[in-house]
Design a protein around this motif. Structure first.
Motif, PDB file in Angstrom:
ATOM      1  N   SER A 254       0.853  -1.327   0.134  1.00  0.00           N
ATOM      2  CA  SER A 254       0.232  -0.150   0.218  1.00  0.00           C
ATOM      3  C   SER A 254       0.912   1.037   0.424  1.00  0.00           C
ATOM      4  O   SER A 254       1.863   0.705   0.772  1.00  0.00           O
ATOM      5  CB  SER A 254      -0.957   0.146   1.587  1.00  0.00           C
ATOM      6  N   GLU A 255       0.002   2.727  -0.500  1.00  0.00           N
ATOM      7  CA  GLU A 255       0.591   4.090  -0.463  1.00  0.00           C
ATOM      8  C   GLU A 255       1.948   4.088   0.586  1.00  0.00           C
ATOM      9  O   GLU A 255       2.487   4.473   1.083  1.00  0.00           O
ATOM     10  CB  GLU A 255       0.312   5.002  -1.207  1.00  0.00           C
TER      11      GLU A 255
ATOM     12  N   GLN B 236      -3.113   0.259 -11.578  1.00  0.00           N
ATOM     13  CA  GLN B 236      -4.615   0.626 -12.418  1.00  0.00           C
ATOM     14  C   GLN B 236      -5.454  -0.053 -12.484  1.00  0.00           C
ATOM     15  O   GLN B 236      -5.896  -1.189 -12.801  1.00  0.00           O
ATOM     16  CB  GLN B 236      -3.634   0.973 -13.651  1.00  0.00           C
TER      17      GLN B 236
ATOM     18  N   GLY C  29       0.412  -0.835  -5.152  1.00  0.00           N
ATOM     19  CA  GLY C  29       0.574   0.014  -5.944  1.00  0.00           C
ATOM     20  C   GLY C  29       2.194  -0.626  -5.960  1.00  0.00           C
ATOM     21  O   GLY C  29       2.760  -1.374  -4.483  1.00  0.00           O
TER      22      GLY C  29
ATOM     23  N   PHE D   3       6.700   5.245  -5.462  1.00  0.00           N
ATOM     24  CA  PHE D   3       5.554   4.821  -6.067  1.00  0.00           C
ATOM     25  C   PHE D   3       4.003   4.402  -6.966  1.00  0.00           C
ATOM     26  O   PHE D   3       3.718   6.003  -7.319  1.00  0.00           O
ATOM     27  CB  PHE D   3       4.259   5.207  -4.503  1.00  0.00           C
ATOM     28  N   GLN D   4       3.997   3.825  -7.559  1.00  0.00           N
ATOM     29  CA  GLN D   4       2.879   3.423  -8.750  1.00  0.00           C
ATOM     30  C   GLN D   4       1.953   2.908  -8.103  1.00  0.00           C
ATOM     31  O   GLN D   4       1.610   1.468  -8.164  1.00  0.00           O
ATOM     32  CB  GLN D   4       4.018   2.864  -9.793  1.00  0.00           C
ATOM     33  N   LYS D   5       0.897   3.544  -8.220  1.00  0.00           N
ATOM     34  CA  LYS D   5      -0.358   2.787  -7.945  1.00  0.00           C
ATOM     35  C   LYS D   5      -1.245   1.544  -8.858  1.00  0.00           C
ATOM     36  O   LYS D   5      -0.995   2.075 -10.265  1.00  0.00           O
ATOM     37  CB  LYS D   5      -1.647   3.777  -8.055  1.00  0.00           C
TER      38      LYS D   5
ATOM     39  N   ASP E  22      -6.167   0.395  -2.843  1.00  0.00           N
ATOM     40  CA  ASP E  22      -4.968   1.566  -2.475  1.00  0.00           C
ATOM     41  C   ASP E  22      -3.543   0.765  -2.837  1.00  0.00           C
ATOM     42  O   ASP E  22      -2.114   1.463  -2.666  1.00  0.00           O
ATOM     43  CB  ASP E  22      -5.142   1.746  -0.794  1.00  0.00           C
TER      44      ASP E  22
ATOM     45  N   CYS F 171       6.263  -0.390  -4.706  1.00  0.00           N
ATOM     46  CA  CYS F 171       6.406   0.500  -4.344  1.00  0.00           C
ATOM     47  C   CYS F 171       8.296   0.243  -4.278  1.00  0.00           C
ATOM     48  O   CYS F 171       8.791  -1.309  -4.230  1.00  0.00           O
ATOM     49  CB  CYS F 171       6.685   0.327  -2.727  1.00  0.00           C
TER      50      CYS F 171
END
Length: 771
Positions: free
Chosen positions: A365-366, A388, A397, A384-386, A395, A399
């Motif tokens: 998670s972020e 899609q 992505g 961080f890339q969430k 939440d 890391c």
């Protein structure tokens, strides 16, 4: 029309040679058995740096194969070099090294090259250590020759090639040489802050792959013509490289070299003793300035050929006159004050241009991503890339924690795909308040000053190295002068890592390895950890600490010397002298397990090594494994279930629980599982040279286990592995048991020493992805 073009090219080349009055000398050759020792050889009469074994001439240039000295006779690399032999002063001719057998492992003046009766070409150092071999034993080799293009060839009695240096390029391609699938051009970036970094140019069936490590950076130069080889001015055609990059016409002898800054440059010999001249930057036709991973230094943003700092309020140039040297934070972070660490966002940038971001990233998670960077002192940047359109993990992505040993270089990116934060040292308002209060009271300030002076005086009078006097049972303490004499002033380097370099030496009749720590703050921490840990324990499968040296800023550790070096060079290198048998690999696995079992279960306090990898497994002359490098180890009381510590270790070997920074000795068992898989499969866990769907070995292991085809991954370069396939597969299952995400389900190391007993392997192992 195509045949006409090829014919025209051949005629032009023929006319070029006639115009220059080329006289091609016949290549010299030798038949086995033969032996050459550096100390019995002489340099060329021109006083050059080559001790020749074979030579061949073309036009005004002479090519030699022999021992090339890199430091005026102290160490040597077995190389092929080109000399201009028609200059006004032949002694001033500058040699060009086009191939090397042992570029990363120079030998001393007692080294010997043996051309054995069995047809193997073996390079041994003065102490008998095997350094390099062609591995052509039992291939009916009848002779060795050096042709006019600089290709060292071993031939059989039918005059057919058995082995040639053209098939094993280092950093250079010469005219007529091909770069085929499975071959790499590579160069050590020794002049950068990443001593283990390497730039690669690899052949693919559909083009050339450019890559850089330790950062995950790749770029494919595709071609419309499918071919297993990329030829550099192949005499039979114009070659893929020439068509792909529009190379200029050759006016003289040419060669390409992949250089430390990541550029592939085309050089041309000038003649008359003037050496070579760079005539073309090959990749510049396909890559912009910012596409090179080392274009700008740390913390720098590369945009439209310019280097800049991400924020003038928090960063400044390292050198105002040299923007490409990178930037630095105005307030550098300190591990002594982690409570003041802050993350500031950097907008409109990405981590490296064209990088394969997800190869190193961890799914989380972020919020956990940001917190992981804040509690890890080694983290300098977090990306961080969430995910899609993920309805199951909205939440979540990818890391990536960018640590201090990685390239911290950014590229301009106006998209919103990435969230990037840089760690800085925050405002010390509380500290300033305390200082103000102290300064407001003259009496208090004077009292504190007197107390500080007294304390400093007492500290100065005490033995400077007092911390080591209280360590019971420590090994012998050496002086710096003793170790300088023992190592010949640190002249023979065995290797290096993040905390220092290792040198070979001798004290009396004992050969030793001396590790010189570099970097004052981290080096002291590692030094204390190693002396306290390994100085008090003794086990056959743990490296033995002979002694240490601590004089002012000099911190050195003295170990027993193990002649066969580290495990990685035996299981990853394609040019090793021997292929390890299954029995040897199994014994190495058991040796590692016994060493870790002792650390985890038999010491007064449990000791977690926390950096188990092939580079830290050393092999003696009988290939017995010994665990080394305890600089990151952690003591764990037996009444503790877990300990809190900052993230430490090496990518590709980190257990999943590191993300929360609460670990047990079971983190070593995960790393051990990765090493087991690498030993059996003969490749690295994270290998960028593999096809995209095969980069991650642990992911492949999980896929093959699901369909019952684990044997597909076994290293089959040794027939012995095939003969014991059933036992090998059972040990692979044991490795999978060690790789489970839930650390409590991993076995004890004492259980791992059962070797191939599959009754201990659970049927529903759940493996963790690569880290």
């Amino acid at each position: 029309m195509r045949h006409f073009c090829v014919l025209t090219a051949v005629l032009l080349l023929l006319g070029f040679f006639i115009h220059l009055n080329v006289v091609v000398g016949q290549p010299s050759a030798v038949a086995p058995p033969r032996s050459w020792k550096v100390s019995n050889m002489e340099r060329r009469d021109n006083g050059s740096s080559i001790f020749p074994i074979l030579g061949s001439s073309i036009m005004s240039y002479t090519t030699y194969f022999g021992f090339y000295t890199i430091d005026d006779g102290h160490s040597f690399v077995l190389s092929i070099v080109i000399f201009d032999t028609q200059g006004p002063d032949i002694r001033s001719a500058s040699p060009e090294v086009i191939w090397s057998a042992n570029p990363d492992n120079p030998v001393n003046h007692d080294a010997t090259l043996n051309f054995t009766r069995e047809g193997d070409l073996l390079l041994q150092d003065g102490n008998g250590t095997m350094v390099w071999s062609t591995a052509t034993k039992s291939k009916s080799v009848a002779g060795m020759g050096l042709d006019v293009s600089g290709n060292l060839v071993l031939i059989n009695k039918h005059n057919s090639s058995v082995w040639q240096s053209f098939d094993h390029p280092t950093d250079t391609l010469v005219m007529g040489q091909s770069l085929c699938t499975g071959m790499n051009l590579s160069v050590m970036t020794s002049d950068t802050k990443w001593p283990s970094g390497r730039v690669y140019l690899s052949a693919r069936w559909n083009g050339l792959l450019y890559s850089f490590k330790p950062a995950t950076y790749t770029r494919l130069f595709a071609t419309d013509t499918s071919s297993p080889c990329s030829d550099f001015r192949n005499n039979r055609s114009f070659g893929i490289l020439e068509n792909m990059f529009s190379l200029p016409l050759a006016r003289s002898l040419q060669f390409m070299r992949l250089e430390p800054d990541g550029h592939l440059r085309l050089y041309e010999m000038q003649g008359v003793g003037q050496g070579s001249l760079m005539v073309f930057d090959v990749l510049s036709t396909k890559m912009n300035f910012c596409d090179y991973p080392m274009a700008c230094g740390d913390y720098s943003v590369c945009s439209k050929g310019q280097c800049s700092c991400p924020s003038l309020s928090n960063f400044k140039f390292q050198n105002e006159r040299l923007p490409s040297a990178g930037c630095k934070p105005l307030s550098s972070t300190s591990c002594n004050q982690p409570q003041h660490h802050q993350l500031i966002q950097v907008n409109n940038v990405s981590y490296f241009s064209n990088s394969v971001f997800t190869s190193l990233a961890i799914s989380t998670s972020e919020n956990v991503c940001w917190q992981s960077c804040l509690i890890d002192c080694g983290c300098k940047v977090v990306v961080f890339q969430k995910f899609q359109n993920s309805i199951y993990y909205p939440d979540g992505g990818y890391c990536l924690l960018v640590l201090e040993d990685m390239a911290i270089s950014f590229a301009e990116d106006s998209s919103d795909h990435f969230s990037m934060f840089v760690k800085i040292q925050g405002n010390h308002s509380e500290k300033r308040r305390i200082i103000t209060i102290v300064l407001s009271s003259i009496a208090g300030f004077c009292l504190i000053s007197i107390l500080v002076c007294v304390a400093l005086w007492k500290k100065y009078k005490k033995d400077e190295e007092a911390p080591f006097d209280v360590i019971p049972g420590i090994p012998k303490r050496f002086s710096l002068d003793e170790l300088e004499v023992a190592t010949g002033h640190f002249s023979i380097k065995l290797g290096g890592g993040g905390f220092g370099s290792v040198f070979k030496g001798r004290i009396g009749n004992q050969t030793i390895a001396v590790k010189r720590l570099e970097g004052l703050e981290q080096g002291m921490e590692e030094f204390l950890a190693e002396v306290k840990t390994i100085g008090r324990i003794h086990h056959f499968n743990l490296i033995r600490l002979v002694g240490f040296c601590a004089e002012k800023s000099h911190k050195l550790l003295v170990y027993e010397y193990l002649s066969n070096g580290s495990l990685d060079k035996w299981i990853f290198s394609k040019s090793t002298v021997f292929t390890l048998s299954w029995k040897t690999r199994r014994d190495i696995i058991l040796g590692i397990a016994r060493g870790l079992s002792y650390l985890h279960e038999e010491c007064e306090q449990k000791i977690a090594h926390l950096d188990i990898k092939p580079q830290n497994i050393l092999l003696d002359d009988k290939f017995s494994a010994k665990v080394s490098d305890f600089g990151l180890s952690k003591m764990i009381n037996r009444d503790q279930s877990k300990v809190m510590t900052r993230m430490r270790g090496t990518r590709g070997y980190l257990a999943p629980e590191w993300l929360g920074s609460k670990i047990t000795e079971k983190a070593d068992i995960y790393s051990f599982g990765v090493v087991m898989a690498e030993i059996i499969c003969g490749r690295e866990n994270l290998d960028e040279s593999q096809p995209e769907d095969s980069i991650h070995l642990i992911s492949l292991l999980q896929e093959k286990a699901m369909i019952g085809q684990l044997s597909d991954l076994v290293d089959t370069s040794s027939n012995d592995m095939k003969l014991h396939m059933q036992e090998v597969v059972e040990v692979m299952k044991l490795a999978m048991w060690c790789l489970q995400v839930d650390s409590s389900r991993r076995p004890l190391m004492s259980t791992n020493t059962v070797g191939s007993d599959s009754s201990y392997v659970p049927s529903d192992s759940h493996l963790s992805g690569p880290r």
